[in-house]
Write an enzyme that holds these catalytic residues in place. Structure first.
Site, PDB file in Angstrom:
ATOM      1  N   LYS A  76      72.671  66.502 -38.072  1.00 42.16           N
ATOM      2  CA  LYS A  76      72.262  64.886 -37.921  1.00 42.16           C
ATOM      3  C   LYS A  76      73.766  64.130 -37.887  1.00 42.16           C
ATOM      4  O   LYS A  76      74.481  64.659 -37.714  1.00 42.16           O
ATOM      5  CB  LYS A  76      72.154  64.538 -40.293  1.00 42.16           C
ATOM      6  CG  LYS A  76      71.001  65.956 -40.126  1.00 42.16           C
ATOM      7  CD  LYS A  76      69.161  65.324 -40.147  1.00 42.16           C
ATOM      8  CE  LYS A  76      69.175  63.827 -40.458  1.00 42.16           C
ATOM      9  NZ  LYS A  76      68.247  63.750 -40.039  1.00 42.16           N
ATOM     10  N   HIS A  94      70.033  58.638 -33.816  1.00 43.11           N
ATOM     11  CA  HIS A  94      69.472  57.676 -34.303  1.00 43.11           C
ATOM     12  C   HIS A  94      70.217  56.557 -33.861  1.00 43.11           C
ATOM     13  O   HIS A  94      70.400  55.441 -34.390  1.00 43.11           O
ATOM     14  CB  HIS A  94      69.224  58.059 -36.272  1.00 43.11           C
ATOM     15  CG  HIS A  94      68.622  58.942 -36.827  1.00 43.11           C
ATOM     16  ND1 HIS A  94      66.886  59.260 -36.281  1.00 43.11           N
ATOM     17  CD2 HIS A  94      68.899  59.671 -37.748  1.00 43.11           C
ATOM     18  CE1 HIS A  94      66.733  60.298 -36.907  1.00 43.11           C
ATOM     19  NE2 HIS A  94      68.203  60.713 -37.391  1.00 43.11           N
TER      20      HIS A  94
END
Length: 354
Positions: A76, A94
């Site tokens: 992450k 992301h």
């Protein structure tokens, strides 16, 4: 120079998964690679398990001091900061789809000369992803949606925080006790039934003895919103978010007194204009996974790292998919292979930023 993999400690609250298991680390070491592992108090596999297979332990969050040639491996997001990034980072950034934080992330890599080899954009020659957490995202998303539905049948209090479970059997036991409180089983719809997420969601319901209907492209290609969704109690959205995706539900399509009461948006991307679940506008967190939607009586689950609820199974599955491609880095990178395509995605994202 030996290939160096530096497994970083995750900073995301509640994250227990890893992109590299001790078993995988041993295979990398056996090929001649060096593996350095940051100490972690949250990773599902203990630090000693990595030491036992030949990894070197180092302090948490010390990857900033890693040699320039190291591959910094994680899952992450990185901690928020403004210093330039010089390494090659393998993780879910992301930042390639115009997300709110994309400019800040890409600017840091541009300033330091580093690169993102984004796990979401590791693709084969046909454009298919080579590793994904989708199955376990769907599985846990379905479980959490079911728990939320049962909870709000019995009380109006907010749904509590969700932690991780040591394995699937423990989680199924908890869910089984919840299902036993139902007078009748809910009517469930899974959209995106043929994808990884959809298969995981359908398997979860089947293991608990709950029949679930499935929709996919054929059922949604005509465009929504779909009033038929309001014939269900629970909706689990596992559909891949593509440009031009029609709305599946809106505040208007559900009406004032909807039957639908629980939406688990596994494919959650509420800030995307094509988000098909148009009744909420924020991701949720494991500390508060279920929130009220814009429609009275309808709740939404939208956690963006669901598989960490089952970190053992999801890590073993994902790391097993990723490992063969990490092994290719030990042999010299093919510019036309998976990693070359990943670099191309990074360059494209940077060019758009400019």
């Amino acid at each position: 120079m030996n290939t160096l993999f530096w497994l970083r400690d995750e900073v995301k609250v509640g994250e227990h998964r890893t992109a590299l298991t001790p078993t995988g680390a041993k295979l990398l070491i056996d090929t001649g690679a060096k593996v350095i592992v940051e100490r972690s108090t949250t990773r599902i596999f203990p630090n000693q398990a990595y030491v036992d297979v030949g990894c070197e332990l180092t302090d948490a969050h010390s990857w900033t001091e890693a040699p320039d040639h190291a591959y910094i491996l994680g899952l992450k997001e990185l901690a928020e900061a403004d210093f330039a990034l010089k390494h090659q980072h393998i993780y879910f950034a992301h930042a390639f789809k115009g997300q709110d934080e994309a400019v800040q992330i890409l600017s840091r890599f541009n300033a330091g000369g580093g690169q993102i080899l984004d796990l979401e954009f590791l693709q084969d020659e046909l454009g298919k992803r080579v590793c994904a957490f989708g199955y376990w995202a769907g599985y846990v998303g379905a479980a959490m949606g079911l728990s939320g539905f049962i909870h709000h049948l019995h009380c109006k209090d907010a749904f509590g925080a969700v932690g991780s479970y040591p394995d699937r059997e423990h989680y199924l036991a908890v869910l089984g006790e919840q299902v036993a409180t139902l007078a009748e089983k809910p009517k469930v719809l899974v959209i995106g039934q043929y994808g990884r997420c959809g298969r995981g969601a359908l398997d979860l319901f089947a293991e608990l003895g709950i029949d679930a209907d499935g929709w996919d492209i054929e059922e949604t290609k005509a465009g929504g919103p779909f009033t038929a969704i309001n014939d269900y109690d629970i909706l689990v959205n596992c559909a891949y978010l593509a440009e031009g995706t029609p709305p599946f539900i809106t505040k208007e399509s559900l009406g004032e007194n909807p039957r639908l009461s629980m939406v688990s948006d596994v494919s959650c991307d509420p800030n995307n204009p094509d988000n098909p679940i148009r009744i909420y506008n924020q991701c949720t967190k494991l500390s508060k996974p279920i929130i009220k939607s814009d429609v009275s009586g309808v709740y939404v689950q939208a956690v963006d790292h669901l598989p960490t609820v089952l970190p053992k199974e999801s890590s073993e599955d994902f790391a097993g998919q990723l490992l063969p491609h990490l092994l290719t880095l030990c042999q010299g990178e093919d510019p036309n292979g998976v990693w070359g395509r990943a670099r191309d995605f990074y360059v494209t994202a940077q060019n758009i930023l400019k």
